[in-house]
Design a protein around this motif. Structure first.
Motif, PDB file in Angstrom:
ATOM      1  N   ILE A 149       5.770   3.746  -0.774  1.00  0.00           N
ATOM      2  CA  ILE A 149       5.230   2.563  -0.099  1.00  0.00           C
ATOM      3  C   ILE A 149       5.161   2.825   1.402  1.00  0.00           C
ATOM      4  N   CYS A 150       4.041   2.471   1.993  1.00  0.00           N
ATOM      5  CA  CYS A 150       3.821   2.723   3.412  1.00  0.00           C
ATOM      6  C   CYS A 150       4.291   1.520   4.235  1.00  0.00           C
ATOM      7  N   SER A 151       5.024   1.796   5.280  1.00  0.00           N
ATOM      8  CA  SER A 151       5.515   0.730   6.151  1.00  0.00           C
ATOM      9  C   SER A 151       4.487   0.413   7.229  1.00  0.00           C
ATOM     10  N   ARG A 152       4.704  -0.686   7.923  1.00  0.00           N
ATOM     11  CA  ARG A 152       3.816  -1.060   9.020  1.00  0.00           C
ATOM     12  C   ARG A 152       3.849  -0.005  10.135  1.00  0.00           C
ATOM     13  N   GLY A 153       5.023   0.549  10.389  1.00  0.00           N
ATOM     14  CA  GLY A 153       5.130   1.584  11.396  1.00  0.00           C
ATOM     15  C   GLY A 153       4.339   2.829  11.032  1.00  0.00           C
ATOM     16  N   GLU A 154       4.425   3.248   9.764  1.00  0.00           N
ATOM     17  CA  GLU A 154       3.669   4.406   9.301  1.00  0.00           C
ATOM     18  C   GLU A 154       2.166   4.154   9.368  1.00  0.00           C
ATOM     19  N   ALA A 155       1.756   2.951   8.950  1.00  0.00           N
ATOM     20  CA  ALA A 155       0.329   2.624   8.898  1.00  0.00           C
ATOM     21  C   ALA A 155      -0.322   2.711  10.275  1.00  0.00           C
ATOM     22  N   ASN A 158       9.485  -1.607   9.683  1.00  0.00           N
ATOM     23  CA  ASN A 158       9.953  -1.132   8.381  1.00  0.00           C
ATOM     24  C   ASN A 158       9.518  -2.002   7.214  1.00  0.00           C
ATOM     25  N   LEU A 159       8.848  -3.117   7.501  1.00  0.00           N
ATOM     26  CA  LEU A 159       8.295  -3.926   6.417  1.00  0.00           C
ATOM     27  C   LEU A 159       7.117  -3.197   5.790  1.00  0.00           C
ATOM     28  N   ILE A 160       6.841  -3.485   4.533  1.00  0.00           N
ATOM     29  CA  ILE A 160       5.713  -2.828   3.873  1.00  0.00           C
ATOM     30  C   ILE A 160       4.401  -3.256   4.509  1.00  0.00           C
ATOM     31  N   CYS A 161       3.442  -2.369   4.456  1.00  0.00           N
ATOM     32  CA  CYS A 161       2.091  -2.696   4.916  1.00  0.00           C
ATOM     33  C   CYS A 161       1.293  -3.149   3.698  1.00  0.00           C
ATOM     34  N   THR A 162       0.755  -4.335   3.744  1.00  0.00           N
ATOM     35  CA  THR A 162       0.005  -4.868   2.615  1.00  0.00           C
ATOM     36  C   THR A 162      -1.453  -4.426   2.679  1.00  0.00           C
ATOM     37  N   ARG A 163      -2.164  -4.641   1.584  1.00  0.00           N
ATOM     38  CA  ARG A 163      -3.588  -4.306   1.537  1.00  0.00           C
ATOM     39  C   ARG A 163      -4.363  -5.109   2.579  1.00  0.00           C
ATOM     40  N   ALA A 164      -4.010  -6.370   2.727  1.00  0.00           N
ATOM     41  CA  ALA A 164      -4.697  -7.200   3.719  1.00  0.00           C
ATOM     42  C   ALA A 164      -4.460  -6.673   5.126  1.00  0.00           C
ATOM     43  N   GLN A 165      -3.239  -6.262   5.422  1.00  0.00           N
ATOM     44  CA  GLN A 165      -2.906  -5.800   6.759  1.00  0.00           C
ATOM     45  C   GLN A 165      -3.635  -4.517   7.123  1.00  0.00           C
ATOM     46  N   ILE A 166      -3.630  -3.512   6.251  1.00  0.00           N
ATOM     47  CA  ILE A 166      -4.263  -2.244   6.604  1.00  0.00           C
ATOM     48  C   ILE A 166      -5.762  -2.395   6.731  1.00  0.00           C
ATOM     49  N   VAL A 167      -6.387  -3.212   5.885  1.00  0.00           N
ATOM     50  CA  VAL A 167      -7.830  -3.436   6.014  1.00  0.00           C
ATOM     51  C   VAL A 167      -8.131  -4.133   7.336  1.00  0.00           C
ATOM     52  N   LEU A 168      -7.269  -5.078   7.709  1.00  0.00           N
ATOM     53  CA  LEU A 168      -7.459  -5.769   8.983  1.00  0.00           C
ATOM     54  C   LEU A 168      -7.281  -4.804  10.161  1.00  0.00           C
ATOM     55  N   PHE A 169      -6.281  -3.933  10.102  1.00  0.00           N
ATOM     56  CA  PHE A 169      -6.064  -2.958  11.167  1.00  0.00           C
ATOM     57  C   PHE A 169      -7.303  -2.065  11.352  1.00  0.00           C
ATOM     58  N   CYS A 211       0.842  -1.198   0.000  1.00  0.00           N
ATOM     59  CA  CYS A 211       0.000   0.000   0.000  1.00  0.00           C
ATOM     60  C   CYS A 211       0.874   1.244   0.000  1.00  0.00           C
ATOM     61  N   THR A 212       0.424   2.265  -0.718  1.00  0.00           N
ATOM     62  CA  THR A 212       1.123   3.545  -0.710  1.00  0.00           C
ATOM     63  C   THR A 212       0.518   4.447   0.360  1.00  0.00           C
ATOM     64  N   ARG A 213       1.205   5.538   0.650  1.00  0.00           N
ATOM     65  CA  ARG A 213       0.706   6.502   1.621  1.00  0.00           C
ATOM     66  C   ARG A 213      -0.619   7.101   1.151  1.00  0.00           C
ATOM     67  N   GLY A 214      -0.737   7.341  -0.146  1.00  0.00           N
ATOM     68  CA  GLY A 214      -1.977   7.875  -0.685  1.00  0.00           C
ATOM     69  C   GLY A 214      -3.137   6.911  -0.527  1.00  0.00           C
ATOM     70  N   GLU A 215      -2.864   5.640  -0.742  1.00  0.00           N
ATOM     71  CA  GLU A 215      -3.916   4.631  -0.609  1.00  0.00           C
ATOM     72  C   GLU A 215      -4.384   4.497   0.831  1.00  0.00           C
ATOM     73  N   ILE A 216      -3.455   4.522   1.765  1.00  0.00           N
ATOM     74  CA  ILE A 216      -3.825   4.295   3.157  1.00  0.00           C
ATOM     75  C   ILE A 216      -4.626   5.467   3.723  1.00  0.00           C
ATOM     76  N   VAL A 217      -4.248   6.715   3.421  1.00  0.00           N
ATOM     77  CA  VAL A 217      -5.065   7.827   3.926  1.00  0.00           C
ATOM     78  C   VAL A 217      -6.442   7.813   3.272  1.00  0.00           C
ATOM     79  N   THR A 218      -6.525   7.308   2.044  1.00  0.00           N
ATOM     80  CA  THR A 218      -7.823   7.202   1.381  1.00  0.00           C
ATOM     81  C   THR A 218      -8.708   6.190   2.082  1.00  0.00           C
TER      82      THR A 218
END
Length: 368
Positions: free
Chosen positions: A293-299, A351-362, A234-241
């Motif tokens: 790309i958004c990291s797990r820490g950023e997400a 610092n690992l990337i945050c995936t689409r599955a992870q951010i939706v789950l969060f 996921c990108t930073r733009g996608e996650i804030v969206t």
């Protein structure tokens, strides 16, 4: 004459080495499945910024042995009563095991392992550098084992060309143990169904309920052609969206302070909303870096700020989350409230990337 007989004998041995091995008990080793799954795992590791695993000859043989053992005793305990890791003949610093059975294809086996939180942790454990993937048909059932290990177990790298005659198609988890004390999984023989119309979201994946919930609320949509792409970054733009949509997609007026965000961008409204609500401050005073790309820490930091930056009473306990890191309080909050778990019992991998599955789950765990 003796030289010719020796040549024929060596040729026969080589031929046997590249064909599926069938024992008197009806065991068939599916090396093509093994290497297909192996390639899939390395694709997933690459998406998460990790170095690829190496298929080790000894670990491959051990995983095949464990696959046969599962037919008589489906457990992380071996038929002789000893723990699973005793199948390895040497010494090691760290090992992990994923097991499963009832598979109909290599793709299904990979999807189940990668879609299960505990088993995915083994695949994405940065400490592991080599592995063995054993896929064995005993009778009418296919059993699978993934063994992971650190560099102390890497003795001899092997490739598909040494085992699979004619190559294989790379078009392709049940049960996992991250350590000798990990819990034993519940086996299943049923064919998993899919969720929300996405053929790549299986009903038994750890994020299935979250995806269905998010789709129902129009927080997230697919990536096209009936796919959700749960492992895509996921990108930073996608996650804030996604966070903006979860807030009800409020209409925003005024300009965005970042020069790399245009009014025509799909994330424009989300970015204005995020800035005004203190969810993001940008990567600089004038840039948001929406395609980064958004990291797990950023997400989890975005999520924590969205929640009002609640205080926490203790640290996260993860050794890779320094107390002075910008995401330290966010990780502690997310972990203590069951929103985000670690990649292992001791690491969060910020610092690992945050995936689409992870951010939706969060988001799902936070909202429900």
């Amino acid at each position: 004459m003796k030289k010719r007989l020796l040549t024929l004998l060596l040729a026969a041995i080589l031929l046997l080495s590249i064909l599926p091995v069938v024992s008197a008990a009806g065991e068939t080793r599916l090396y093509d499945w093994s290497f297909e799954i192996f390639d899939r795992m390395n694709e997933l590791r690459a998406q998460n910024g990790l170095s690829p695993l190496t298929m080790d000859e000894t670990l491959l043989e051990c995983s095949m042995i464990r696959g046969v053992e599962l037919a008589s005793n489906y457990s992380h305990t071996r038929p002789n009563g000893r723990q699973w890791y005793t199948v390895y003949p040497g010494t090691y610093r760290a090992m992990g095991e994923n097991i499963g059975y009832g598979y109909t294809s290599a793709q299904q086996a990979y999807d189940l392992w990668a879609g299960s939180r505990d088993h995915r942790e083994n695949i994405l454990n940065p400490e592991y550098t080599c592995c063995g993937v054993g896929m064995v048909r005993v009778g009418n059932t296919v059993y699978g084992v993934e063994l992971f290990a650190d560099s102390s177990c890497l003795k001899k790298a092997v490739s598909a060309s040494q085992y699979v005659s004619g190559g294989y198609s790379s078009n392709s988890g049940n049960g996992g143990a991250g350590s000798p004390t990990s819990s034993t999984p519940t086996p299943t023989n049923s064919q998993p169904t899919t969720v929300a119309g996405f053929r790549d979201v299986l009903s038994n994946s750890y994020y299935a309920d979250a995806v269905q919930w998010a789709v129902n609320r129009r927080i997230v949509s697919g990536t096209g052609s009936g796919t959700f792409s749960p492992n895509q970054s996921c990108t930073r733009g996608e996650i804030v969206t996604l966070l903006w949509r979860a807030a009800g997609s409020p209409r925003m007026y005024g300009s965005c302070p970042f020069r790399d965000v245009s009014i025509s961008d799909y994330f424009y409204q989300a970015c204005v909303w995020a800035v005004r609500n203190g969810i993001t401050y940008g990567t600089t005073s004038t840039t948001f870096s929406p395609n980064q790309i958004c990291s797990r820490g950023e997400a989890v930091t975005f999520l924590w700020r969205n929640a009002g930056q609640p205080r926490v009473t203790r640290s996260s306990g993860f050794w890779d989350v320094p107390s002075d890191a910008y995401y330290a309080t966010a990780v502690a909050w997310a972990h203590q409230n069951g929103i985000a778990e670690g990649t292992t019992f001791a690491t969060f991998s910020p610092n690992l990337i945050c995936t689409r599955a992870q951010i939706v789950l969060f988001i799902y765990r936070w909202k429900t």
